[in-house]
Design a protein around this motif. Sequence first.
Motif, PDB file in Angstrom:
ATOM      1  N   PRO A 336      85.089  97.008 134.377  1.00  0.00           N
ATOM      2  CA  PRO A 336      84.495  98.350 134.355  1.00  0.00           C
ATOM      3  C   PRO A 336      83.382  98.425 135.398  1.00  0.00           C
ATOM      4  N   ALA A 337      83.186  99.598 136.003  1.00  0.00           N
ATOM      5  CA  ALA A 337      82.234  99.723 137.117  1.00  0.00           C
ATOM      6  C   ALA A 337      80.839  99.276 136.726  1.00  0.00           C
ATOM      7  N   GLU A 338      80.381  99.651 135.533  1.00  0.00           N
ATOM      8  CA  GLU A 338      79.010  99.333 135.139  1.00  0.00           C
ATOM      9  C   GLU A 338      78.834  97.884 134.707  1.00  0.00           C
ATOM     10  N   LEU A 339      79.956  97.149 134.552  1.00  0.00           N
ATOM     11  CA  LEU A 339      79.899  95.733 134.173  1.00  0.00           C
ATOM     12  C   LEU A 339      80.491  94.838 135.263  1.00  0.00           C
ATOM     13  N   ARG A 340      80.607  95.376 136.462  1.00  0.00           N
ATOM     14  CA  ARG A 340      81.319  94.656 137.511  1.00  0.00           C
ATOM     15  C   ARG A 340      80.640  93.328 137.848  1.00  0.00           C
ATOM     16  N   GLY A 341      79.328  93.326 137.947  1.00  0.00           N
ATOM     17  CA  GLY A 341      78.628  92.094 138.272  1.00  0.00           C
ATOM     18  C   GLY A 341      78.826  91.039 137.210  1.00  0.00           C
ATOM     19  N   ARG A 342      78.735  91.443 135.950  1.00  0.00           N
ATOM     20  CA  ARG A 342      78.884  90.482 134.865  1.00  0.00           C
ATOM     21  C   ARG A 342      80.329  89.990 134.733  1.00  0.00           C
ATOM     22  N   TYR A 343      81.290  90.856 134.979  1.00  0.00           N
ATOM     23  CA  TYR A 343      82.687  90.421 134.975  1.00  0.00           C
ATOM     24  C   TYR A 343      82.944  89.401 136.088  1.00  0.00           C
ATOM     25  N   MET A 344      82.405  89.659 137.283  1.00  0.00           N
ATOM     26  CA  MET A 344      82.588  88.710 138.383  1.00  0.00           C
ATOM     27  C   MET A 344      81.867  87.404 138.092  1.00  0.00           C
ATOM     28  N   GLY A 345      80.737  87.492 137.368  1.00  0.00           N
ATOM     29  CA  GLY A 345      80.054  86.279 136.941  1.00  0.00           C
ATOM     30  C   GLY A 345      80.906  85.458 135.993  1.00  0.00           C
ATOM     31  N   LEU A 346      81.559  86.129 135.043  1.00  0.00           N
ATOM     32  CA  LEU A 346      82.460  85.427 134.126  1.00  0.00           C
ATOM     33  C   LEU A 346      83.625  84.804 134.883  1.00  0.00           C
ATOM     34  N   ALA A 347      84.159  85.538 135.860  1.00  0.00           N
ATOM     35  CA  ALA A 347      85.261  84.994 136.650  1.00  0.00           C
ATOM     36  C   ALA A 347      84.815  83.727 137.379  1.00  0.00           C
ATOM     37  N   SER A 348      83.627  83.747 137.983  1.00  0.00           N
ATOM     38  CA  SER A 348      83.120  82.567 138.685  1.00  0.00           C
ATOM     39  C   SER A 348      82.868  81.402 137.733  1.00  0.00           C
ATOM     40  N   THR A 349      82.546  81.710 136.494  1.00  0.00           N
ATOM     41  CA  THR A 349      82.281  80.667 135.511  1.00  0.00           C
ATOM     42  C   THR A 349      83.515  79.828 135.234  1.00  0.00           C
ATOM     43  N   THR A 350      84.716  80.408 135.397  1.00  0.00           N
ATOM     44  CA  THR A 350      85.930  79.624 135.169  1.00  0.00           C
ATOM     45  C   THR A 350      85.989  78.428 136.126  1.00  0.00           C
ATOM     46  N   TRP A 351      85.494  78.625 137.354  1.00  0.00           N
ATOM     47  CA  TRP A 351      85.426  77.506 138.299  1.00  0.00           C
ATOM     48  C   TRP A 351      84.436  76.449 137.803  1.00  0.00           C
TER      49      TRP A 351
END
Length: 418
Positions: A336-351
Motif C-alpha cells: 500500500p502507498a502509505e506503507l511502502r517503506g515498511r513493506y520494502m523494509g520487510l522485503a529486505s529483512t528476508t535477506w
Amino acid sequence: MTSTISPAATAILSGPRLGLPKLVWALAATHFVGRAGGVVRSFLVLYLTQAQHLSPATAGVVVAAVGVGDIGSQLLGGWLGDRIGRRNTMLVGFVGAAVALTALGSADSMPEIWAAAVGVGLTIELFRPAASAAVADLPTRQRIRAFGLLYWAANLGFSVATVTAGILAKYGYGLLFWINVVASLIAALIVWRQVPETRPAGSTRTRRALLPVVLRDRLMIAMMVIHVGYFTLFLQTFTTLPLLMTADGLGPATYGAVLALNGIAIVVGQPVAVRLLAGRNGSVVSAVSMLLVGVGAGLGAISHGTAGFAGSVLIWTLGQIGIAVRFGDTFADLAPAELRGRYMGLASTTWSVGAVFGPLAGTALLDLAGPTVLGSACAISGIVLFFAQRALAPALRRRAAAHDESLETNNDRKGSAA
C-alpha cells in the motif's frame, strides 16, 4: 489519499537519463560509494582477532551482533522512511554509520565493542529500505530498470571493495575504518545534494499500523516465507563453497578467483538481464531463478576441480541476477502507498534472516551428512521454491493489476484537480 510527490522531487524526476530519472542515478551513486567503501565488514573478524586479540568464538559473536542489528535496520529503515521521509532516513543511516564505525574502530573494552557493533548493524543498511521505497514511488514502467541499476551499482562497488580491501589492509585496519567512514559521509552528501523526498503526499496523515495490515496480507506473508527460503539456500553457498573447495585440495587463491566470477558475471550480465527480463512475467522469472540457484548450489556441493566449482557459481549467479531484476518491483506492487517503506523494509529483512539461517543450515548439513546430501537438499529446495513461486503467480498478477489501476485513478484525480 493521493500519491503526489513534492515539487522538488518533480523537478529532479523531470530529467531522465537513458530512460531513468536523475533520482535513480543519484541513488545508484550512493549504492556504489557505500559498497566500494564498505571494506570493514569483510575484514571485521580479522580486525577483532588480530588487532583486538579476541578469540575466534568471541569475534564470531560480535559479527553476529552486527547481523542482528542489520535485521533491525531493515525494519527501522522502512518505518522511518514512511514516518520522516525517504531522504531523511538515508541521511540518518549514512551519518549514523559513520559515527558507529568510528566508535567501533576506537573501542577498546568489550562493552564498547558490543555497543558499537550493534550500532553499526542498525545504521549501515538503514538507507536500503528507504532507497527501495523511493524507487517504489516511481511509475511502474521505470521500476524494473531502476532496481536493476541499483543492484548493478552495488555489485560494481563490491567488486572494487574486494580488490582494494586486501591490499589496503596491510597498512593497518585503522585505514579500512577511515575509508568506510569517509565513504558513508560522501554517500550522505550525495543524498543531501541530489536526492529529493518522494514520499507520497498524505501518507503521514494516514499512519496505518503495519502489523495488522501485514497479518491480513496472506500474499505478502507467503512471499516473505518463500524469499526467506530462497536467501537461506543462496547465502549458504558463501559459507559451504570455501569448505568444499578446501576439502577438494584447492587453496584460498583459487576460491577467490572462482568467487570473483560471481561479481564479474553480475557486472557484465545485469544490464543485459534487465533488458531481457523487464517485460517477462515476474513470477516466472523469480521461479526459474530460484530453480537455477538450487541446481547451481547442488552441483557445487558435488563438484571437483576448479572448472566444476566455477561452473556451479556461474549457474547460481544467473539465478541471483534474475531474482535481483524482479525482487524490488514485485514487492513494490504488494505495498500500500502509505506503507511502502515498511513493506520494502520487510522485503529486505528476508535477506537478513536468510543470512542468519543459511550459514547455520549449510555448514550443519555438510558436517553431519556430507556433500552429497547437501547437494541433494539444495536441488530439492530449488524445485520446491520453483513450484511455490509459480503457485502464487495468479495472485501476484491480480495485485499488480490492482496497483496499476490505483495509480491510474490517482493520476486521473490529480489531472481533474489541476
